[in-house]
Design a protein around this motif. Structure first.
Motif, PDB file in Angstrom:
ATOM      1  N   LEU A 104       0.846  -1.177   0.000  1.00 18.94           N
ATOM      2  CA  LEU A 104       0.000   0.000   0.000  1.00 18.94           C
ATOM      3  C   LEU A 104       0.883   1.229   0.000  1.00 18.94           C
ATOM      4  CD1 LEU A 104      -1.349   0.696   3.570  1.00 18.94           C
ATOM      5  CD2 LEU A 104       0.204  -1.178   3.112  1.00 18.94           C
ATOM      6  N   LYS A 105       0.250   2.372  -0.206  1.00 14.84           N
ATOM      7  CA  LYS A 105       0.976   3.635  -0.084  1.00 14.84           C
ATOM      8  C   LYS A 105       0.465   4.326   1.164  1.00 14.84           C
ATOM      9  CE  LYS A 105       2.570   4.795  -4.623  1.00 14.84           C
ATOM     10  NZ  LYS A 105       2.622   5.823  -5.662  1.00 14.84           N
ATOM     11  N   VAL A 106       1.399   4.762   2.001  1.00 12.42           N
ATOM     12  CA  VAL A 106       1.061   5.519   3.200  1.00 12.42           C
ATOM     13  C   VAL A 106       1.774   6.857   3.098  1.00 12.42           C
ATOM     14  CG1 VAL A 106       1.159   5.602   5.714  1.00 12.42           C
ATOM     15  CG2 VAL A 106       0.785   3.410   4.569  1.00 12.42           C
ATOM     16  N   ASN A 107       0.984   7.909   3.056  1.00 13.36           N
ATOM     17  CA  ASN A 107       1.524   9.260   2.904  1.00 13.36           C
ATOM     18  C   ASN A 107       2.437   9.368   1.680  1.00 13.36           C
ATOM     19  OD1 ASN A 107       0.134   9.996   5.221  1.00 13.36           O
ATOM     20  ND2 ASN A 107       1.856   9.498   6.542  1.00 13.36           N
ATOM     21  N   GLY A 108       2.038   8.650   0.616  1.00 12.68           N
ATOM     22  CA  GLY A 108       2.767   8.699  -0.640  1.00 12.68           C
ATOM     23  C   GLY A 108       3.957   7.767  -0.739  1.00 12.68           C
ATOM     24  N   ILE A 109       4.240   7.042   0.319  1.00 10.68           N
ATOM     25  CA  ILE A 109       5.396   6.134   0.326  1.00 10.68           C
ATOM     26  C   ILE A 109       4.903   4.692   0.184  1.00 10.68           C
ATOM     27  CG2 ILE A 109       7.343   5.264   1.688  1.00 10.68           C
ATOM     28  CD1 ILE A 109       7.360   8.069   3.053  1.00 10.68           C
ATOM     29  N   ARG A 110       5.490   3.970  -0.764  1.00  2.13           N
ATOM     30  CA  ARG A 110       5.108   2.581  -0.977  1.00  2.13           C
ATOM     31  C   ARG A 110       5.630   1.721   0.175  1.00  2.13           C
ATOM     32  NH1 ARG A 110       7.385  -1.838  -2.781  1.00  2.13           N
ATOM     33  NH2 ARG A 110       6.126  -3.412  -3.793  1.00  2.13           N
TER      34      ARG A 110
ATOM     35  N   ASP B 125      -2.898 -11.677  10.520  1.00  8.78           N
ATOM     36  CA  ASP B 125      -4.286 -11.610  10.063  1.00  8.78           C
ATOM     37  C   ASP B 125      -5.140 -10.649  10.891  1.00  8.78           C
ATOM     38  OD1 ASP B 125      -3.587 -13.520   8.212  1.00  8.78           O
ATOM     39  OD2 ASP B 125      -4.505 -15.181   9.301  1.00  8.78           O
ATOM     40  N   ASN B 126      -4.853 -10.546  12.177  1.00 14.46           N
ATOM     41  CA  ASN B 126      -5.693  -9.747  13.071  1.00 14.46           C
ATOM     42  C   ASN B 126      -5.119  -8.365  13.383  1.00 14.46           C
ATOM     43  OD1 ASN B 126      -3.576 -10.588  14.653  1.00 14.46           O
ATOM     44  ND2 ASN B 126      -4.845 -11.176  16.398  1.00 14.46           N
ATOM     45  N   LEU B 127      -4.089  -7.934  12.672  1.00 14.01           N
ATOM     46  CA  LEU B 127      -3.478  -6.621  12.916  1.00 14.01           C
ATOM     47  C   LEU B 127      -4.379  -5.525  12.350  1.00 14.01           C
ATOM     48  CD1 LEU B 127      -0.941  -5.102  13.984  1.00 14.01           C
ATOM     49  CD2 LEU B 127      -0.107  -5.176  11.612  1.00 14.01           C
ATOM     50  N   ARG B 128      -4.807  -4.609  13.224  1.00  9.88           N
ATOM     51  CA  ARG B 128      -5.647  -3.495  12.784  1.00  9.88           C
ATOM     52  C   ARG B 128      -4.790  -2.435  12.095  1.00  9.88           C
ATOM     53  NH1 ARG B 128      -8.273  -1.158  17.909  1.00  9.88           N
ATOM     54  NH2 ARG B 128      -6.073  -1.230  18.470  1.00  9.88           N
ATOM     55  N   LEU B 129      -5.426  -1.667  11.237  1.00  8.68           N
ATOM     56  CA  LEU B 129      -4.714  -0.603  10.533  1.00  8.68           C
ATOM     57  C   LEU B 129      -4.094   0.376  11.522  1.00  8.68           C
ATOM     58  CD1 LEU B 129      -3.810   0.909   8.010  1.00  8.68           C
ATOM     59  CD2 LEU B 129      -6.083   1.980   7.944  1.00  8.68           C
ATOM     60  N   ILE B 130      -4.810   0.764  12.562  1.00 10.56           N
ATOM     61  CA  ILE B 130      -4.255   1.710  13.531  1.00 10.56           C
ATOM     62  C   ILE B 130      -2.965   1.168  14.168  1.00 10.56           C
ATOM     63  CG2 ILE B 130      -5.703   0.955  15.473  1.00 10.56           C
ATOM     64  CD1 ILE B 130      -5.671   3.942  16.387  1.00 10.56           C
TER      65      ILE B 130
ATOM     66  N   ASP C  20       2.410   1.170  15.402  1.00  7.06           N
ATOM     67  CA  ASP C  20       3.458   0.284  15.910  1.00  7.06           C
ATOM     68  C   ASP C  20       4.479  -0.127  14.850  1.00  7.06           C
ATOM     69  OD1 ASP C  20       2.034   0.443  18.277  1.00  7.06           O
ATOM     70  OD2 ASP C  20       1.044  -1.490  17.993  1.00  7.06           O
ATOM     71  N   GLU C  21       4.004  -0.413  13.653  1.00  2.84           N
ATOM     72  CA  GLU C  21       4.907  -0.871  12.599  1.00  2.84           C
ATOM     73  C   GLU C  21       5.581   0.294  11.877  1.00  2.84           C
ATOM     74  OE1 GLU C  21       5.480  -4.192  11.866  1.00  2.84           O
ATOM     75  OE2 GLU C  21       4.179  -4.740  13.548  1.00  2.84           O
ATOM     76  N   LEU C  22       4.802   1.340  11.585  1.00  2.00           N
ATOM     77  CA  LEU C  22       5.342   2.468  10.821  1.00  2.00           C
ATOM     78  C   LEU C  22       5.731   3.662  11.683  1.00  2.00           C
ATOM     79  CD1 LEU C  22       2.951   2.425   7.713  1.00  2.00           C
ATOM     80  CD2 LEU C  22       5.100   1.170   8.088  1.00  2.00           C
ATOM     81  N   ARG C  23       5.423   3.602  12.973  1.00  2.00           N
ATOM     82  CA  ARG C  23       5.747   4.669  13.931  1.00  2.00           C
ATOM     83  C   ARG C  23       5.094   6.004  13.581  1.00  2.00           C
ATOM     84  NH1 ARG C  23       6.614   1.155  17.369  1.00  2.00           N
ATOM     85  NH2 ARG C  23       8.622   0.154  17.519  1.00  2.00           N
TER      86      ARG C  23
ATOM     87  N   LEU D 245     -10.523  -1.290  10.737  1.00  2.00           N
ATOM     88  CA  LEU D 245     -10.000  -1.971   9.554  1.00  2.00           C
ATOM     89  C   LEU D 245      -8.808  -2.836   9.907  1.00  2.00           C
ATOM     90  CD1 LEU D 245     -10.008   0.949   6.978  1.00  2.00           C
ATOM     91  CD2 LEU D 245     -11.461  -1.075   6.936  1.00  2.00           C
ATOM     92  N   LEU D 246      -8.738  -3.984   9.285  1.00  2.00           N
ATOM     93  CA  LEU D 246      -7.543  -4.803   9.395  1.00  2.00           C
ATOM     94  C   LEU D 246      -6.528  -4.306   8.381  1.00  2.00           C
ATOM     95  CD1 LEU D 246      -9.169  -8.343   9.700  1.00  2.00           C
ATOM     96  CD2 LEU D 246      -8.193  -6.928  11.539  1.00  2.00           C
ATOM     97  N   ALA D 247      -5.267  -4.377   8.729  1.00  2.00           N
ATOM     98  CA  ALA D 247      -4.221  -3.947   7.802  1.00  2.00           C
ATOM     99  C   ALA D 247      -4.319  -4.727   6.496  1.00  2.00           C
ATOM    100  CB  ALA D 247      -2.846  -4.124   8.449  1.00  2.00           C
TER     101      ALA D 247
END
Length: 152
Positions: A6-12, A19-24, A29-32, A62-64
């Motif tokens: 996916l792209k987050v803030n324009g960065i791929r 499976d159960n990791l939420r987008l938040i 946690d993953e992208l800081r 949402l799930l990631a």
């Protein structure tokens, strides 16, 4: 495990996620990217609002893995956006920010609206913000802040 791109803030971004990791949780946690706040965890308060594919969404719902192929913008992504920057400055200038907890979600909901409607009516503005709870401002400073941006 799911592989997502996916792209987050324009960065791929490409990652394997549970499976159960939420987008938040992925964002924080993953992208800081900790500007997105978790309030209620059930989609009622709007503190976790981000823009996904042009629409404001509650990232706690949402799930990631559901975001594969999406374009996600967080509050951090507004820094380089001209309208986003104007909104942030207006919120500071007109008292739309008080404790600040709800502010990222309110800004993201507002930005999503303005991306599709550059001149919303008061009713459209209130409808766009109906999912964002604020306990500090009484909403009038938020509305004043947004209208300052609309006036130019």
């Amino acid at each position: 495990m799911h592989h997502i791109e996916l792209k987050v803030n324009g960065i791929r971004i490409a990652r394997d996620v549970e499976d159960n990791l939420r987008l938040i949780d992925f964002l924080r946690d993953e992208l800081r990217l900790t500007g997105t706040k978790e309030g209620c965890s059930v989609g009622e308060c709007g503190a976790c609002t981000v823009i996904m594919d042009g629409k404001s969404v509650c990232s706690c719902l949402l799930l990631a893995a559901q975001c594969h192929g999406a374009h996600v913008t967080t509050i951090e992504g507004l820094h380089h956006d001209p309208v986003g920057k104007k909104l942030q400055n207006a919120f500071v200038r007109h008292g739309g920010v008080q404790c600040g907890f709800c502010t990222p979600g309110v800004l993201m909901s507002t930005k999503a609206l303005l991306d599709t409607n550059a001149d919303p009516s008061d009713e459209q503005l209130m409808e766009a913000l109906e999912g964002n709870l604020c306990r500090c401002t009484g909403y009038q400073p938020i509305i004043t802040s947004i209208k300052a941006v609309l006036k130019g």
